[in-house]
Design an enzyme around this catalytic site. Structure first.
Site, PDB file in Angstrom:
ATOM      1  N   GLY A   1       8.642  -2.280   4.468  1.00  0.00           N
ATOM      2  CA  GLY A   1       9.324  -2.003   3.203  1.00  0.00           C
ATOM      3  C   GLY A   1      10.750  -1.533   3.388  1.00  0.00           C
ATOM      4  O   GLY A   1      11.237  -1.340   4.500  1.00  0.00           O
ATOM      5  N   HIS A   2      11.419  -1.330   2.257  1.00  0.00           N
ATOM      6  CA  HIS A   2      12.829  -0.962   2.237  1.00  0.00           C
ATOM      7  C   HIS A   2      12.989   0.357   1.487  1.00  0.00           C
ATOM      8  O   HIS A   2      12.340   0.572   0.457  1.00  0.00           O
ATOM      9  CB  HIS A   2      13.639  -2.067   1.546  1.00  0.00           C
ATOM     10  N   PRO A   3      13.869   1.241   1.968  1.00  0.00           N
ATOM     11  CA  PRO A   3      13.988   2.551   1.309  1.00  0.00           C
ATOM     12  C   PRO A   3      14.618   2.500  -0.081  1.00  0.00           C
ATOM     13  O   PRO A   3      14.370   3.392  -0.896  1.00  0.00           O
ATOM     14  CB  PRO A   3      14.858   3.356   2.278  1.00  0.00           C
ATOM     15  N   THR A   4      15.412   1.479  -0.384  1.00  0.00           N
ATOM     16  CA  THR A   4      16.127   1.486  -1.662  1.00  0.00           C
ATOM     17  C   THR A   4      15.925   0.222  -2.492  1.00  0.00           C
ATOM     18  O   THR A   4      16.577   0.059  -3.520  1.00  0.00           O
ATOM     19  CB  THR A   4      17.643   1.677  -1.436  1.00  0.00           C
TER      20      THR A   4
ATOM     21  N   ARG B   1       6.994   2.604  -6.424  1.00  0.00           N
ATOM     22  CA  ARG B   1       6.677   1.482  -5.553  1.00  0.00           C
ATOM     23  C   ARG B   1       5.175   1.326  -5.330  1.00  0.00           C
ATOM     24  O   ARG B   1       4.673   0.204  -5.222  1.00  0.00           O
ATOM     25  CB  ARG B   1       7.419   1.592  -4.219  1.00  0.00           C
TER      26      ARG B   1
END
Length: 420
Positions: free
Chosen positions: A234-237, A290
């Site tokens: 996943g991606h933090p932003t 999320r």
């Protein structure tokens, strides 16, 4: 200057004395060799570059690791610790354009072949150093390699599953970042010299290159006051932006990094309701929620094989791709084949081998493979003759063990290579 042919290549005519070992330095000089530079790999006479003995894959005694990062070079076995070897190197340095080294800081100075010693006889020299942590500072003398730098730079801490342990990156990113930055620095320094006539010293580090590669995580971490969390794929932003699993158990990646792609995803999934759901109304809300969104998407994606979703999402203009293994990528991926990313070479001992191609495409002066990765000492006499050493001098240096040839000089090895 180099005597090599290939004048249409961008760096033809420049000679590089390459003292570097392992990965960062050799990959950087390989990039420059691909562009036409005459790269002379100066190796210690007993075993040569450390990479010649690393790993567990060898072909007729030649290291697969070494061969992956040393094409377009010629090998000279030279004992730099001997007074005669020191003198030979400085004689070569008088007419060289670039020297590259990646030893621990201070090593080349102790050998008497550091920047100041070379500059005294060749003020136009470009002297490039690549080290783990930089030439000075509290960590400069530490023994280190790529994963050690990953640990210090924070790369390892931000990699892995949310509840899992820190994970080493699957590829040596610090090494390759430093290699690319060093190659860029050398070409810029050569351009500066063409304009001003002045050589210079330059240095880069695996640590500096690693930190630079984390852009834009740096701004996010400083602004938020905390380190990025481990999010697996996943991606933090950005959300949704991760691997998902199809009904066949295989994975694919979907990347909605703009609102357009998010809208396209909702429409192709027949879930227009998600576009007006307050929890997912924009990327900020989706990032905050999320887990709820991922649960919805996971349920949908579990109804069809991964290949189905890649086709459907791609046709709907949603960035997506199957997660394929590295061997498949190298040997079967159609786009990788199309861009010519894998080269096929012939080595004098190992026989047919593959290399990864230089990723820069010069349409007016394309890169060339002029030399396969060299056997240790394969070009010792040839290189010395290029620098004006007489046959008598070469014979004398060889008899003293200051210079050594290669095992290709042994007729038995020639026979083995021919009969493979």
């Amino acid at each position: 200057m180099s005597k090599e042919t290939g004048s249409r290549l961008p760096l033809s005519g420049y000679t590089i004395l390459d003292l570097s070992v392992m990965t960062a330095g050799p990959v950087g000089t390989m990039l420059l060799g691909d562009m036409g530079a005459d790269v002379i790999k100066v190796e210690e006479p007993a075993r040569g570059d450390l990479a010649r003995d690393l790993g567990n894959q060898f072909v007729h005694g030649e290291s697969v690791q070494f061969m992956s990062q040393n094409r377009n070079k010629r090998s000279l076995r030279l004992d730099l610790k001997s007074p005669q070897g020191h003198d030979v190197f400085l004689r070569m340095a008088q007419t060289a354009d670039v020297i590259v080294e990646n030893f621990r800081p201070g090593t080349v100075d102790r050998l008497g072949i550091g920047y100041e010693a070379v500059r005294a006889i060749n003020p136009r020299i470009i002297y490039a150093s690549a080290s783990a942590f930089g030439q000075t500072g509290p960590y400069a003398a530490w023994p280190a390699n790529d994963p050690i730098v990953q640990a210090v730079a924070g790369l390892m801490d931000m990699t892995g599953e949310p509840e899992g342990l820190p994970v080493r990156l699957g590829a040596p990113l610090p090494d390759f970042g430093a290699a690319a930055m060093m190659a860029l620095g050398i070409t810029a320094a050569l351009l500066h010299r063409e304009r001003t006539g002045a050589g210079q010293r330059l240095d880069t580090s695996l640590l500096g290159a690693s930190l630079f590669s984390t852009i834009p995580r740096d701004g996010e971490a400083i602004r938020s006051g905390k380190a990025p969390s481990r999010l697996g794929s996943g991606h933090p932003t950005m959300v949704p932006y991760r691997n998902y699993q199809g009904s066949d158990g295989k994975y694919f990646f979907a990347a909605c990094f703009t609102e357009k792609f998010w809208r396209n995803l909702c429409q192709v999934l027949n879930r227009a309701d998600l576009l007006t759901d307050a929890r997912f109304i924009d990327n900020t809300r989706r990032t905050e929620n999320r887990e709820q969104l991922d649960a919805i998407l996971e349920e949908i994606f579990a109804t069809q094989p991964a290949s189905h979703w890649v086709q459907v999402l791609s046709q709907a203009d949603v960035p997506s791709a199957a997660v394929q293994d590295y061997h498949t990528a190298l040997t079967a991926d159609l786009q990788i084949k199309h861009i010519g990313a894998v080269l096929h070479l012939d080595h004098p001992v190992a026989g047919p081998l593959t290399n990864l191609a230089n990723p820069i495409n010069f349409h007016g002066s394309p890169t060339q493979v002029r030399h396969p990765p060299p056997v240790l000492g394969q070009h010792s006499a040839e290189v010395l003759r290029q620098f004006g050493f007489s046959q008598e001098e070469i014979d004398g240096l060889t008899s003293q063990g200051v210079v050594r040839g290669s095992r290709l000089d042994d007729a038995a090895v020639h026979d083995e290579a021919k009969g493979r």
